[in-house]
Design a protein around this motif. Structure first.
Motif, PDB file in Angstrom:
ATOM      1  N   THR A  16      84.418   3.913 -73.260  1.00 50.46           N
ATOM      2  CA  THR A  16      83.078   4.479 -73.152  1.00 50.46           C
ATOM      3  C   THR A  16      82.378   4.526 -74.505  1.00 50.46           C
ATOM      4  N   HIS A  17      83.130   4.749 -75.579  1.00 52.38           N
ATOM      5  CA  HIS A  17      82.556   4.731 -76.926  1.00 52.38           C
ATOM      6  C   HIS A  17      83.683   4.735 -77.938  1.00 52.38           C
ATOM      7  N   GLY A  64      80.758  -1.068 -75.602  1.00 49.12           N
ATOM      8  CA  GLY A  64      79.356  -1.381 -75.846  1.00 49.12           C
ATOM      9  C   GLY A  64      79.093  -1.658 -77.313  1.00 49.12           C
ATOM     10  N   ASP A  84      75.246  -4.384 -70.750  1.00 47.57           N
ATOM     11  CA  ASP A  84      74.672  -3.535 -69.723  1.00 47.57           C
ATOM     12  C   ASP A  84      74.566  -4.322 -68.420  1.00 47.57           C
ATOM     13  N   ALA A 121      79.128  -1.783 -65.915  1.00 48.60           N
ATOM     14  CA  ALA A 121      78.813  -1.107 -67.180  1.00 48.60           C
ATOM     15  C   ALA A 121      77.359  -0.663 -67.193  1.00 48.60           C
ATOM     16  N   ALA A 136      74.727   0.964 -69.985  1.00 45.17           N
ATOM     17  CA  ALA A 136      74.497   1.363 -71.371  1.00 45.17           C
ATOM     18  C   ALA A 136      73.828   2.735 -71.408  1.00 45.17           C
ATOM     19  N   THR A 137      74.443   3.679 -72.110  1.00 49.96           N
ATOM     20  CA  THR A 137      73.945   5.060 -72.167  1.00 49.96           C
ATOM     21  C   THR A 137      74.050   5.604 -73.585  1.00 49.96           C
ATOM     22  N   THR A 179      78.809   3.781 -73.321  1.00 53.54           N
ATOM     23  CA  THR A 179      78.682   3.087 -72.044  1.00 53.54           C
ATOM     24  C   THR A 179      79.362   3.903 -70.957  1.00 53.54           C
ATOM     25  N   TYR A 236      80.575   3.884 -66.841  1.00 51.51           N
ATOM     26  CA  TYR A 236      81.053   2.863 -65.910  1.00 51.51           C
ATOM     27  C   TYR A 236      80.923   3.381 -64.482  1.00 51.51           C
ATOM     28  N   SER A 248      68.951   8.025 -71.396  1.00 48.93           N
ATOM     29  CA  SER A 248      70.206   7.747 -70.688  1.00 48.93           C
ATOM     30  C   SER A 248      70.412   8.722 -69.542  1.00 48.93           C
TER      31      SER A 248
END
Length: 247
Positions: A69-70, A94, A137, A151, A153-154, A162, A164, A202
């Motif tokens: 996620t990050h 991402g 994304d 995915a 993108a946030t 990101t 999911y 987001s």
């Protein structure tokens, strides 16, 4: 911990259910007929256990994915060892977090700030995961038998964050990382890549989704009526506010 027919919670630390190392985020295992995926990797100490779970779920011929996620260490610190232990592991994150994870750029990943605040021990080191590559994304990972991950993108909590979105026979789940938690809470920290306008956009985007389950990176899990948590965050934004932060 079995959550649904296709989802297990296989890792969780002190800000969760104490299943694995205290530094770990929630780590989810998603299974399909063609393979399996981990969502997030924990901080690193639990990588051996997580690798065994992924290898077993994928089977000898199945695809193996790691969807990050990050780049913060509690979510991505275990990626390098997982890539060593899991054959042909597809590691995704991402942009630009994928580059930071690949190079082990601790300042860009805010590991230095985590050490200074006592979140991570002074001797913690983020191992570079050279296998990491970007996920776009809207990109989809099809695990077979109607189990598909998309995915989203946030950015806001961190650059490259990101979420999911999982579509599965039992319903739709959002793996929200540190973007949004139960009750519509968020995680807005004083870090170089925490960005309020992007965070608000987001949250607005996520609120438009129809989901059954909210599966965040920490704290409580919602296995039904998950969309109410996204609506709560949206409602705060509508009032001109930011949702309550968990930190």
């Amino acid at each position: 911990m079995r959550l649904t027919q296709h989802i297990d919670l296989v890792g969780s630390g002190a800000a969760g259910f104490d299943l694995t190392d205290p530094l770990d985020c929630h780590v989810y295992l998603v299974r399909g007929s063609w393979g399996a995926a981990l969502v997030d990797a924990g901080a690193g100490a639990s990588a051996g256990l997580l690798a065994r779970r992924l290898n077993t779920a994928a089977g000898p011929e199945g695809e193996r994915h790691l969807l990050l996620t990050h780049g913060h260490a509690d979510h991505a610190g275990g990626a390098a060892e997982l890539a060593e232990r899991v054959p042909d592991l597809d590691v995704r994150a991402g942009s630009p977090a994928d580059e930071w994870i690949a190079s082990g750029a601790e300042e860009l990943l805010s590991v230095d700030r985590g050490k200074a605040s006592g979140v991570y021990p002074a001797d913690y080191a983020f191992a570079p995961c050279q296998a990491a590559r970007p996920i776009a994304d809207g990109e989809r990972v099809d695990l077979g038998s109607g189990v598909v991950i998309t995915a989203i993108a946030t950015p806001g909590h961190a650059d490259g964050h990101t979420c999911y979105l999982l579509d599965a026979p039992e319903g739709r789940a959002l793996f929200s990382g540190d973007c949004v938690f139960s009750g519509g809470r968020i995680s807005l920290q004083n870090l170089h890549d925490a960005r309020v306008p992007e965070y608000a956009a987001s949250l607005e985007r996520l609120a438009a989704l129809e989901i059954d389950m909210l599966l965040p990176g920490h704290h409580e899990i919602s296995l039904a009526r998950g969309g109410r948590h996204l609506a709560s965050a949206r409602d705060a934004l509508t009032r001109g506010l930011l949702p309550e932060s968990t930190t």
